[in-house]
Design an enzyme around this catalytic site. Structure first.
Site, PDB file in Angstrom:
ATOM      1  N   CYS A  47      18.880   5.007  19.866  1.00  0.00           N
ATOM      2  CA  CYS A  47      17.743   5.908  19.591  1.00  0.00           C
ATOM      3  C   CYS A  47      18.142   7.356  19.326  1.00  0.00           C
ATOM      4  O   CYS A  47      17.678   7.951  18.345  1.00  0.00           O
ATOM      5  CB  CYS A  47      16.772   5.906  20.768  1.00  0.00           C
ATOM      6  N   LYS A  50      20.540   7.975  16.310  1.00  0.00           N
ATOM      7  CA  LYS A  50      19.770   7.541  15.128  1.00  0.00           C
ATOM      8  C   LYS A  50      18.735   8.598  14.744  1.00  0.00           C
ATOM      9  O   LYS A  50      18.612   8.973  13.584  1.00  0.00           O
ATOM     10  CB  LYS A  50      19.121   6.184  15.447  1.00  0.00           C
ATOM     11  N   HIS A 442      -8.601  20.713  12.564  1.00  0.00           N
ATOM     12  CA  HIS A 442      -8.440  20.799  11.120  1.00  0.00           C
ATOM     13  C   HIS A 442      -7.506  21.938  10.732  1.00  0.00           C
ATOM     14  O   HIS A 442      -7.562  22.995  11.360  1.00  0.00           O
ATOM     15  CB  HIS A 442      -9.833  21.030  10.496  1.00  0.00           C
ATOM     16  N   GLU A 447      -6.607  14.127  12.363  1.00  0.00           N
ATOM     17  CA  GLU A 447      -8.063  14.285  12.446  1.00  0.00           C
ATOM     18  C   GLU A 447      -8.781  13.102  11.786  1.00  0.00           C
ATOM     19  O   GLU A 447      -9.917  12.788  12.122  1.00  0.00           O
ATOM     20  CB  GLU A 447      -8.530  15.612  11.824  1.00  0.00           C
TER      21      GLU A 447
HETATM   22  P1  NDP Z   1      14.747  -7.059  14.395  1.00  0.00           P
HETATM   23  O1  NDP Z   1      14.478  -8.264  15.190  1.00  0.00           O
HETATM   24  O2  NDP Z   1      13.752  -5.959  14.320  1.00  0.00           O
HETATM   25  O3  NDP Z   1      15.075  -7.490  12.891  1.00  0.00           O
HETATM   26  C1  NDP Z   1      16.090  -8.402  12.594  1.00  0.00           C
HETATM   27  C2  NDP Z   1      16.046  -8.668  11.119  1.00  0.00           C
HETATM   28  O4  NDP Z   1      17.169  -9.436  10.747  1.00  0.00           O
HETATM   29  C3  NDP Z   1      14.807  -9.453  10.694  1.00  0.00           C
HETATM   30  O5  NDP Z   1      14.399  -8.986   9.430  1.00  0.00           O
HETATM   31  C4  NDP Z   1      15.349 -10.878  10.629  1.00  0.00           C
HETATM   32  O6  NDP Z   1      14.660 -11.691   9.729  1.00  0.00           O
HETATM   33  C5  NDP Z   1      16.726 -10.620  10.083  1.00  0.00           C
HETATM   34  N1  NDP Z   1      17.692 -11.665  10.359  1.00  0.00           N
HETATM   35  C6  NDP Z   1      17.957 -12.264  11.526  1.00  0.00           C
HETATM   36  N2  NDP Z   1      18.955 -13.174  11.383  1.00  0.00           N
HETATM   37  C7  NDP Z   1      19.307 -13.131  10.087  1.00  0.00           C
HETATM   38  C8  NDP Z   1      20.249 -13.837   9.313  1.00  0.00           C
HETATM   39  N3  NDP Z   1      21.032 -14.765   9.862  1.00  0.00           N
HETATM   40  N4  NDP Z   1      20.349 -13.565   7.988  1.00  0.00           N
HETATM   41  C9  NDP Z   1      19.546 -12.627   7.425  1.00  0.00           C
HETATM   42  N5  NDP Z   1      18.616 -11.922   8.102  1.00  0.00           N
HETATM   43  C10 NDP Z   1      18.499 -12.180   9.418  1.00  0.00           C
HETATM   44  O7  NDP Z   1      16.163  -6.544  14.942  1.00  0.00           O
HETATM   45  P2  NDP Z   1      16.934  -5.180  14.769  1.00  0.00           P
HETATM   46  O8  NDP Z   1      18.371  -5.556  14.788  1.00  0.00           O
HETATM   47  O9  NDP Z   1      16.426  -4.382  13.628  1.00  0.00           O
HETATM   48  O10 NDP Z   1      16.560  -4.407  16.098  1.00  0.00           O
HETATM   49  C11 NDP Z   1      16.772  -5.042  17.363  1.00  0.00           C
HETATM   50  C12 NDP Z   1      15.798  -4.543  18.386  1.00  0.00           C
HETATM   51  O11 NDP Z   1      16.148  -3.226  18.756  1.00  0.00           O
HETATM   52  C13 NDP Z   1      14.360  -4.445  17.902  1.00  0.00           C
HETATM   53  O12 NDP Z   1      13.671  -5.644  18.060  1.00  0.00           O
HETATM   54  C14 NDP Z   1      13.807  -3.359  18.792  1.00  0.00           C
HETATM   55  O13 NDP Z   1      13.363  -3.948  19.955  1.00  0.00           O
HETATM   56  C15 NDP Z   1      15.001  -2.484  19.072  1.00  0.00           C
HETATM   57  N6  NDP Z   1      14.964  -1.274  18.241  1.00  0.00           N
HETATM   58  C16 NDP Z   1      13.929  -0.391  18.371  1.00  0.00           C
HETATM   59  C17 NDP Z   1      13.881   0.743  17.603  1.00  0.00           C
HETATM   60  C18 NDP Z   1      12.741   1.686  17.748  1.00  0.00           C
HETATM   61  O14 NDP Z   1      11.999   1.585  18.697  1.00  0.00           O
HETATM   62  N7  NDP Z   1      12.524   2.591  16.794  1.00  0.00           N
HETATM   63  C19 NDP Z   1      14.920   1.070  16.634  1.00  0.00           C
HETATM   64  C20 NDP Z   1      15.950   0.075  16.560  1.00  0.00           C
HETATM   65  C21 NDP Z   1      15.952  -1.037  17.346  1.00  0.00           C
HETATM   66  P3  NDP Z   1      13.334 -12.524  10.166  1.00  0.00           P
HETATM   67  O15 NDP Z   1      12.249 -11.490  10.310  1.00  0.00           O
HETATM   68  O16 NDP Z   1      13.137 -13.451   9.033  1.00  0.00           O
HETATM   69  O17 NDP Z   1      13.674 -13.205  11.446  1.00  0.00           O
END
Ligand code: NDP
Length: 453
Positions: A47, A50, A442, A447
């Site tokens: 976080c 990033k 405003h 708003e």
């Molecule tokens: P996410 O679960 O958000 O997204 C994973 C993505 O990878 C999805 O689009 C998924 O597709 C895809 N995916 C999974 N396996 C494969 C594969 N084998 N080949 C191709 N695509 C694949 O995970 P992130 O890694 O982005 O983040 C992990 C966690 O970290 C989040 O769930 C969140 O909890 C936390 N996080 C929170 C943030 C915030 O609050 N701003 C910022 C970053 C992370 P599909 O949807 O089809 O499964």
């Protein structure tokens, strides 16, 4: 007894730090074990760094807009090496700050990697500074080790990097393929695009951000594409060939793309493989640690919080679980978390933030005729002089019968800050008429939430 503790916390990330300090404040003798830098994923490789990258990446749009506000700027150059090195310096400062806070709280910090010896004793292999092995005993043990990024099992996956690696680079690549359509993929697409890299995002689904309101994710797709991110939907990675810095990436739709780097943003999993959970008889739920409402595992004296339990993997949730655990067992205070009302944000460009039911979830729960949607889509004042196509989208999901607001969603500048404040009202059970009774401030974007018809 030097090596006997009331509480041993494994992992000095957000959840572990919160639990250790709170338990110690009630007088418990606490040890915390960490093999990496104190601070965990959020502070060291998540976080915080990033969000600093996000701030850096926003300058490209601001500089492009400057002339409309009468500001003349010269040639812009991105030195992502300077940005990354400044961020690393700040992260080191924060890690030291967290270490100092632990010391001040009287928590003993033990360096090294922990594994179970039996349900109440832990072996620590210190390969950080020495090769020493130590055994300590705890009346209670709290597992707060978090998670790690997953890479799909494809040919050449070792040539791809994960989000942890992004913060260690000397500078960002000129072009990159980002695999995934979730939080991390959308955030890094926006960051790298903003900092001048050519980004191709490879998404196996037909849209971005599964679980978010689909109008918001569609709007993000449009906005990212307009800003120059090339998104390939309905396709996935088949193999990576070549060498670091010069990759040939093949997809299942027979595309071959040459790229300097590839980032896997394909989800995360609990970091449990080296904990020797079997030595304590701790049971798993799929690949995460199974816990009850008190975050207790099947073993009486062992608890787990945060991403390792794979409930809702967000920093504030882990912190709250840690504090609730310490309050209950060392401070005799009982509290619980309302897991159904947790705001979250994606720090993409534009930002997205949400709390409560999406339109799709509300319809599934109550039926289409019982749900009313209010929304507003407009160009904000900040974008009016440059007349660009960026827009904000605000949406309220309301239960018709009692006007209760079930969900509040937003895409656009300051979404996360606005939804954080709206969350207070939703958690208190606000209705649409409560919002309507609130005087608009405003001119603001927020708003619109109190003037929607
Ligand atoms: P996410 O679960 O958000 O997204 C994973 C993505 O990878 C999805 O689009 C998924 O597709 C895809 N995916 C999974 N396996 C494969 C594969 N084998 N080949 C191709 N695509 C694949 O995970 P992130 O890694 O982005 O983040 C992990 C966690 O970290 C989040 O769930 C969140 O909890 C936390 N996080 C929170 C943030 C915030 O609050 N701003 C910022 C970053 C992370 P599909 O949807 O089809 O499964």
């Amino acid at each position: 007894m030097e090596n006997l503790f009331d509480l041993i916390v494994i992992g000095a990330g957000s959840g572990g730090l919160a639990a250790a300090k709170r338990a110690s404040s009630y007088g418990a003798k606490v040890a915390i074990i960490e093999g990496d830098a104190v601070g965990g994923t959020c502070v060291i490789r998540g976080c915080i760094p990033k969000k600093l990258l996000v701030y850096g990446s926003l300058y490209s749009d601001l500089l492009k807009s400057a002339k409309y506000f009468g500001v003349k700027v010269g040639n812009t150059q991105f030195n992502t090496g300077d940005l990354l090195s400044n961020i690393r310096e700040e992260i080191n400062r924060l890690s030291k700050l967290h270490t100092d806070l632990l010391n001040k709280s009287g928590v003993k910090i033990i360096r090294g990697w922990a594994r179970f010896n039996c349900p109440n004793s832990i072996i620590i292999d210190d390969n950080t500074t020495s090769n020493e092995r130590k055994i300590i005993t705890g009346n209670k043990i709290l597992i707060a080790v978090g998670g790690k990024a997953k890479k799909p099992n494809i040919k050449g996956s070792s040539l791809g990097i994960i989000s942890d690696d992004m913060f260690k680079l000397n500078s960002f690549p000129e072009n990159i393929i980002i695999v995934g359509g979730g939080y991390i993929a959308c955030e890094f697409s926006s960051i790298l695009n903003g900092l001048g890299s050519k980004v191709i995002q490879l998404v196996r689904a037909k849209n971005l951000l599964k679980g978010f309101d689909s109008e918001l994710s569609d709007s993000l797709r449009e906005n990212l594409a307009r800003k120059g991110v090339e998104i390939h939907f309905d396709d996935s990675l088949a193999s990576i060939e070549g060498k670091p810095g010069d990759l040939i990436v093949k997809t299942n739709r027979n595309k071959a793309i040459r790229s300097e780097a590839l980032l896997f943003a394909t989800g995360r999993e609990p970091l449990i493989d080296k904990l020797c959970l079997d030595k304590a008889g701790i049971k798993l739920n799929s690949n995460s640690i199974a816990v009850d409402i008190d975050n207790r595992t099947n073993v009486e004296n062992v608890f787990a919080i945060g991403d390792v339990t794979n409930k809702i993997n967000l920093t504030p949730v882990a912190i709250e679980e840690g504090r609730i655990f310490a309050d209950k067992f060392y401070g005799k205070k009982n509290r619980i978390i309302n897991y159904s009302m947790i705001p979250s944000a994606v720090f993409s460009q534009p930002e997205i933030a949400s709390i409560g039911f999406t339109e799709e979830e509300a319809i599934q729960e109550y039926g289409e005729s019982k749900v009313k949607i209010y929304k507003s889509k407009f160009r904000s004042l900040a974008n009016s002089l440059q007349k660009n196509e960026d827009y904000c989208l605000l949406k309220l999901v309301v239960k018709k019968a009692n006007e209760k607001i079930l969900g509040c969603h937003m895409l656009g500048e300051h979404s996360a800050e606005i939804i954080q404040m709206a969350s207070i009202a939703l958690v208190m059970g606000a209705t649409k008429s409560d919002f309507d009774k609130t005087m608009a401030l405003h001119p603001t974007i927020a708003e619109e939430f109190v003037t929607m018809r």
